[in-house]
Design an enzyme around this catalytic site. Structure first.
Site, PDB file in Angstrom:
ATOM      1  N   CYS A   1      47.824 -54.723 -22.631  1.00 34.21           N
ATOM      2  CA  CYS A   1      46.920 -53.779 -23.306  1.00 34.21           C
ATOM      3  C   CYS A   1      46.391 -54.309 -24.635  1.00 34.21           C
ATOM      4  O   CYS A   1      45.510 -53.705 -25.240  1.00 34.21           O
ATOM      5  CB  CYS A   1      47.612 -52.439 -23.513  1.00 34.21           C
ATOM      6  SG  CYS A   1      47.896 -51.574 -21.969  1.00 34.21           S
TER       7      CYS A   1
ATOM      8  N   HIS B   1      44.062 -48.107 -29.175  1.00 35.62           N
ATOM      9  CA  HIS B   1      44.305 -48.231 -27.735  1.00 35.62           C
ATOM     10  C   HIS B   1      44.638 -46.849 -27.172  1.00 35.62           C
ATOM     11  O   HIS B   1      45.380 -46.082 -27.778  1.00 35.62           O
ATOM     12  CB  HIS B   1      45.458 -49.209 -27.491  1.00 35.62           C
ATOM     13  CG  HIS B   1      45.852 -49.305 -26.054  1.00 35.62           C
ATOM     14  ND1 HIS B   1      44.932 -49.546 -25.057  1.00 35.62           N
ATOM     15  CD2 HIS B   1      47.054 -49.166 -25.440  1.00 35.62           C
ATOM     16  CE1 HIS B   1      45.571 -49.568 -23.891  1.00 35.62           C
ATOM     17  NE2 HIS B   1      46.847 -49.331 -24.094  1.00 35.62           N
TER      18      HIS B   1
ATOM     19  N   ASN C   1      44.337 -44.576 -19.493  1.00 35.27           N
ATOM     20  CA  ASN C   1      44.567 -45.895 -20.092  1.00 35.27           C
ATOM     21  C   ASN C   1      43.915 -46.957 -19.205  1.00 35.27           C
ATOM     22  O   ASN C   1      44.401 -47.240 -18.115  1.00 35.27           O
ATOM     23  CB  ASN C   1      46.077 -46.136 -20.224  1.00 35.27           C
ATOM     24  CG  ASN C   1      46.406 -47.476 -20.862  1.00 35.27           C
ATOM     25  OD1 ASN C   1      45.520 -48.309 -21.073  1.00 35.27           O
ATOM     26  ND2 ASN C   1      47.668 -47.682 -21.159  1.00 35.27           N
TER      27      ASN C   1
HETATM   28  C1  LIG Z   1      55.017 -42.141 -19.658  1.00 33.97           C
HETATM   29  C2  LIG Z   1      55.098 -41.018 -20.661  1.00 33.97           C
HETATM   30  C3  LIG Z   1      53.805 -40.231 -20.694  1.00 33.97           C
HETATM   31  C4  LIG Z   1      56.211 -40.067 -20.266  1.00 33.97           C
HETATM   32  O1  LIG Z   1      56.323 -39.026 -21.209  1.00 33.97           O
HETATM   33  P1  LIG Z   1      57.724 -38.654 -21.845  1.00 33.97           P
HETATM   34  O2  LIG Z   1      57.517 -37.480 -22.691  1.00 33.97           O
HETATM   35  O3  LIG Z   1      58.278 -39.893 -22.480  1.00 33.97           O
HETATM   36  O4  LIG Z   1      58.512 -38.251 -20.584  1.00 33.97           O
HETATM   37  P2  LIG Z   1      59.925 -38.783 -20.113  1.00 33.97           P
HETATM   38  O5  LIG Z   1      59.740 -40.101 -19.426  1.00 33.97           O
HETATM   39  O6  LIG Z   1      60.890 -38.702 -21.236  1.00 33.97           O
HETATM   40  O7  LIG Z   1      60.240 -37.692 -19.057  1.00 33.97           O
HETATM   41  C5  LIG Z   1      60.440 -36.310 -19.403  1.00 33.97           C
HETATM   42  C6  LIG Z   1      60.659 -35.524 -18.132  1.00 33.97           C
HETATM   43  O8  LIG Z   1      59.412 -35.412 -17.437  1.00 33.97           O
HETATM   44  C7  LIG Z   1      59.551 -35.906 -16.110  1.00 33.97           C
HETATM   45  N1  LIG Z   1      58.292 -36.558 -15.701  1.00 33.97           N
HETATM   46  C8  LIG Z   1      57.973 -37.856 -15.801  1.00 33.97           C
HETATM   47  N2  LIG Z   1      56.722 -38.050 -15.330  1.00 33.97           N
HETATM   48  C9  LIG Z   1      56.275 -36.833 -14.962  1.00 33.97           C
HETATM   49  C10 LIG Z   1      55.065 -36.390 -14.397  1.00 33.97           C
HETATM   50  N3  LIG Z   1      54.050 -37.212 -14.140  1.00 33.97           N
HETATM   51  N4  LIG Z   1      54.911 -35.082 -14.151  1.00 33.97           N
HETATM   52  C11 LIG Z   1      55.910 -34.208 -14.410  1.00 33.97           C
HETATM   53  N5  LIG Z   1      57.082 -34.576 -14.946  1.00 33.97           N
HETATM   54  C12 LIG Z   1      57.270 -35.875 -15.202  1.00 33.97           C
HETATM   55  C13 LIG Z   1      60.688 -36.883 -16.172  1.00 33.97           C
HETATM   56  O9  LIG Z   1      61.288 -37.055 -14.904  1.00 33.97           O
HETATM   57  C14 LIG Z   1      61.597 -36.226 -17.166  1.00 33.97           C
HETATM   58  O10 LIG Z   1      62.352 -35.231 -16.537  1.00 33.97           O
HETATM   59  P3  LIG Z   1      63.900 -35.003 -16.913  1.00 33.97           P
HETATM   60  O11 LIG Z   1      63.870 -34.646 -18.355  1.00 33.97           O
HETATM   61  O12 LIG Z   1      64.303 -33.925 -15.992  1.00 33.97           O
HETATM   62  O13 LIG Z   1      64.553 -36.338 -16.667  1.00 33.97           O
HETATM   63  C15 LIG Z   1      55.414 -41.560 -22.070  1.00 33.97           C
HETATM   64  O14 LIG Z   1      56.713 -42.058 -22.087  1.00 33.97           O
HETATM   65  C16 LIG Z   1      54.492 -42.629 -22.530  1.00 33.97           C
HETATM   66  O15 LIG Z   1      53.349 -42.373 -22.812  1.00 33.97           O
HETATM   67  N6  LIG Z   1      55.014 -43.838 -22.693  1.00 33.97           N
HETATM   68  C17 LIG Z   1      54.302 -44.948 -23.275  1.00 33.97           C
HETATM   69  C18 LIG Z   1      53.075 -45.315 -22.520  1.00 33.97           C
HETATM   70  C19 LIG Z   1      52.488 -46.509 -23.138  1.00 33.97           C
HETATM   71  O16 LIG Z   1      52.298 -46.571 -24.318  1.00 33.97           O
HETATM   72  N7  LIG Z   1      52.276 -47.514 -22.330  1.00 33.97           N
HETATM   73  C20 LIG Z   1      52.172 -48.825 -22.815  1.00 33.97           C
HETATM   74  C21 LIG Z   1      51.041 -49.174 -23.533  1.00 33.97           C
HETATM   75  S1  LIG Z   1      49.957 -49.815 -22.415  1.00 33.97           S
END
Ligand SMILES: CC(C)(COP(=O)(O)OP(=O)(O)OC[C@H]1O[C@@H](n2cnc3c(N)ncnc32)[C@H](O)[C@@H]1OP(=O)(O)O)[C@@H](O)C(=O)NCCC(=O)NCCS
Length: 330
Positions: free
Chosen positions: A117, A257, A287
């Site tokens: 990215c 980004h 993204n």
């Molecule tokens: C991927 C992302 C959106 C997930 O959001 P988050 O708030 O961190 O969510 P978590 O991974 O902690 O998951 C929270 C809960 O939601 C659930 N969950 C994950 N994806 C889900 C989805 N698409 N829909 C519903 N629930 C979801 C998980 O299973 C978890 O459930 P649990 O608490 O029962 O285990 C977030 O981590 C993120 O944006 N990460 C960085 C992305 C990024 O910067 N990428 C790299 C740069 S390119």
């Protein structure tokens, strides 16, 4: 004699027509519109459908053509075409070489630049260096990714985030001190275990097993990546501001980004910026990896004024991240 700087003198963009909405994803994986919007800020993303039979080069060509047509330049004058991408058309043969030929940049040399990215951000540094050195006069940098080609649409942790798109920027010499002012670029290879694609490279070539085990799709440990991204993007943006004595009132636009609205908000907060200065289109495109920054420039070009101070910030796989301070030139 004044120092020659490297300015962006034109931009272009392209996203595929097909819109993949959160509601459509609800039918594909266990997720819902409200969760996606509240956790990421994304409402829909664009996808280049497999049946169109096109790769990343198709997106890059469209973005470059948009730029060439708007700026009315002769592609024969372009010296170099760089494609910033994480999804080249294929291994080995340069996607940029194909794009250069297709757009009529027949006098250019061309190559791909891979830094996940952060590819476009690092590409800005590369493009600017060629211009500042006086070696070349027109460098076309294109950020393009067909993320849908490496997304597992049964994995709700990644398929909700990524989309396809491309954006292009032309770098030319400037004698008024406009263009790229400063950069702070970073990498930390210990991060590769948290975000990437295991198979298809030299470390794990394709086998029946890798296909069966879905190793040709991107994976990420979302929570870990989020923690790294949210602190590091804010850190580098703050560093660039301090190094250049920029107060929040001096910054015209943050060009961040588009990975997650919460990461963007945290970066803007650290910089002390109000929402109106933060460029965002994540709600429409998700993204798009290497395309997020130039697509923002293409979308918000009409609002920018000559002399505006832009702070770019990105974070990506590798890990790779950084910030660039640039003065808008038109
Ligand atoms: C991927 C992302 C959106 C997930 O959001 P988050 O708030 O961190 O969510 P978590 O991974 O902690 O998951 C929270 C809960 O939601 C659930 N969950 C994950 N994806 C889900 C989805 N698409 N829909 C519903 N629930 C979801 C998980 O299973 C978890 O459930 P649990 O608490 O029962 O285990 C977030 O981590 C993120 O944006 N990460 C960085 C992305 C990024 O910067 N990428 C790299 C740069 S390119």
């Amino acid at each position: 004699m004044s120092k020659t700087t490297a300015a962006i003198t034109a931009v272009g963009g392209y996203v595929p027509k097909f819109v993949l909405t959160n509601n459509m994803l609800e039918d594909m994986v266990d997720t819902n519109d409200e969760w996606i919007i509240s956790r990421t800020g994304i409402k829909e993303r664009r996808v280049l459908k497999p049946e169109e039979g096109q790769g990343t080069s198709y997106l890059a060509i469209k973005a470059a053509e948009d730029l060439i047509q708007k700026k009315n330049i002769d592609p024969k004058e372009i010296d170099l075409v760089i494609i910033a991408t994480a999804t080249p058309d294929s291994m080995v043969a340069s996607t940029a070489a194909f794009v250069a030929s297709e757009i009529g940049a027949v006098n250019a040399f061309a190559y791909d630049l891979l830094a996940a990215c952060s590819s476009f951000l690092f590409g800005m540094s590369t493009a600017a260096s060629y211009i500042e050195s006086g070696r070349y006069k027109k460098v076309l940098l294109i950020g393009a990714d067909k993320m849908s080609s490496i997304i597992d649409y049964t994995d709700r942790t990644t398929c909700i985030i990524f989309g396809d798109g491309a954006g292009a920027a032309l770098f030319e010499p400037n004698e008024e001190g406009l263009g790229l002012q400063d950069e702070y670029l970073r990498a930390d290879g210990t991060g590769r275990q948290f975000l990437g694609m295991d198979a298809g490279g030299s470390l794990m070539p394709a086998t029946e097993e890798t296909v069966k085990n879905r190793k040709h799709f991107i994976y990420q440990e979302g929570r870990t990546v989020f923690k790294f991204a949210v602190s590091n993007m804010a850190n580098v943006a703050e560093t660039i501001m301090k190094r250049n004595n920029l107060e929040h009132t001096d910054v015209s636009w943050l060009v961040p980004h588009q990975a997650n609205k919460r990461i963007i908000d945290a970066t803007a907060n650290r910089m002390g910026l109000e929402d109106s200065k933060v460029l965002m289109n994540i709600e429409r495109y998700g993204n798009t990896t290497s395309a997020t920054l130039p697509l923002l420039l293409a979308d918000f070009e009409s609002q920018m004024k000559k002399g505006d101070n832009l702070v770019f910030a990105a974070f990506g796989g590798g890990f790779t991240w950084g910030s660039i301070y640039l003065k808008w030139a038109y």
